[in-house]
Write an enzyme that holds these catalytic residues in place. Sequence first.
Site, PDB file in Angstrom:
ATOM      1  N   LEU A  75       0.871  -1.334  -0.146  1.00 48.86           N
ATOM      2  CA  LEU A  75      -0.139   0.044   0.006  1.00 48.86           C
ATOM      3  C   LEU A  75       1.076   1.370   0.057  1.00 48.86           C
ATOM      4  O   LEU A  75       1.867   1.305   0.606  1.00 48.86           O
ATOM      5  CB  LEU A  75      -0.944   0.100   1.263  1.00 48.86           C
ATOM      6  CG  LEU A  75      -2.168  -0.830   1.393  1.00 48.86           C
ATOM      7  CD1 LEU A  75      -2.941  -0.764   2.535  1.00 48.86           C
ATOM      8  CD2 LEU A  75      -3.153  -0.382   0.035  1.00 48.86           C
ATOM      9  N   ASP A  76       0.355   2.297  -0.951  1.00 49.21           N
ATOM     10  CA  ASP A  76       1.423   3.496  -0.628  1.00 49.21           C
ATOM     11  C   ASP A  76       1.285   4.155   0.412  1.00 49.21           C
ATOM     12  O   ASP A  76       0.092   4.016   1.179  1.00 49.21           O
ATOM     13  CB  ASP A  76       0.779   4.555  -1.849  1.00 49.21           C
ATOM     14  CG  ASP A  76       1.039   3.869  -3.198  1.00 49.21           C
ATOM     15  OD1 ASP A  76       1.842   2.911  -3.615  1.00 49.21           O
ATOM     16  OD2 ASP A  76      -0.013   4.229  -4.017  1.00 49.21           O
TER      17      ASP A  76
END
EC number: 5.4.99.25
Length: 272
Positions: A37-38
């Site tokens: 996940l960013d």
Amino acid sequence: MNAIFVANKPSGLSSNQFLSRLKRKYGVKKAGYSGTLDPFASGALIVAFGNFTRLFQFLNKSPKTYEATMWLGASSASLDNKNITNVQKILPFAPSSLDIVRKSLLGEVSFVPPIYSAKNINGERAYNLAKRGVDFELKRQVMHVFEMEILHYCHPFLTFKISLSEGGYVRSYAEIFAKKLGFDATLTSLKRISEGRFVYENERFLEPDKILDLEKNEYFGEISELLDGKKLDILKFKKQEKGKYLLKYDKFMSIIEIEDEVKYCLNKVEIC
């Protein structure tokens, strides 16, 4: 310690930073995650400790489902609520216009990932290169949009729920959606709800044999043959059709593949 579970990553931390927190929390040294996940995004992140980190490749993590809000008329190089360079005042859209765009973006959608993403570029995350102003390009890709539902529209903010194939980017989807309306857009929030059937359940430890996307098989030969990694006889298996299978015993499990001969995909993973 061997364990696998779904954690809830907060926004503002990279997946690596969040993993470091979990390692300290549980007192483990070996850990990993699947489905990066960013930093901007929050939500479900599959985490494993110990030897269970070897199981990621056998999990079915598609589709990935997210809830997000896009800000119509706002421009940002990172396609999120940072780096906003311009906000254009636009008139509200009719619900029918939004639905036409929604229907046009189902199925295969071609896109270029945002430069502020967790894509790996020569061993470094793309968002780190972008922050330093390094010039680079990301290749055009295709994502499959399984579903997109508009949950709420309070102009200029549009909240939606979307299910994508692995490798898809919600920020890129929002950019394409807005372009079809004739404007820019950026996300103000992004949360991953699930990866396949994996959802956040307060970090409840999962039973590996129940989550692997594999058919179970039985080997009627000596267990010592598996423990020693010896060549296995196809005729000693209950199921002899070609494919990958899970072999589960009291203290360990193995994953094998039957073709013209039997191959080990993963052997002697302790489960207790």
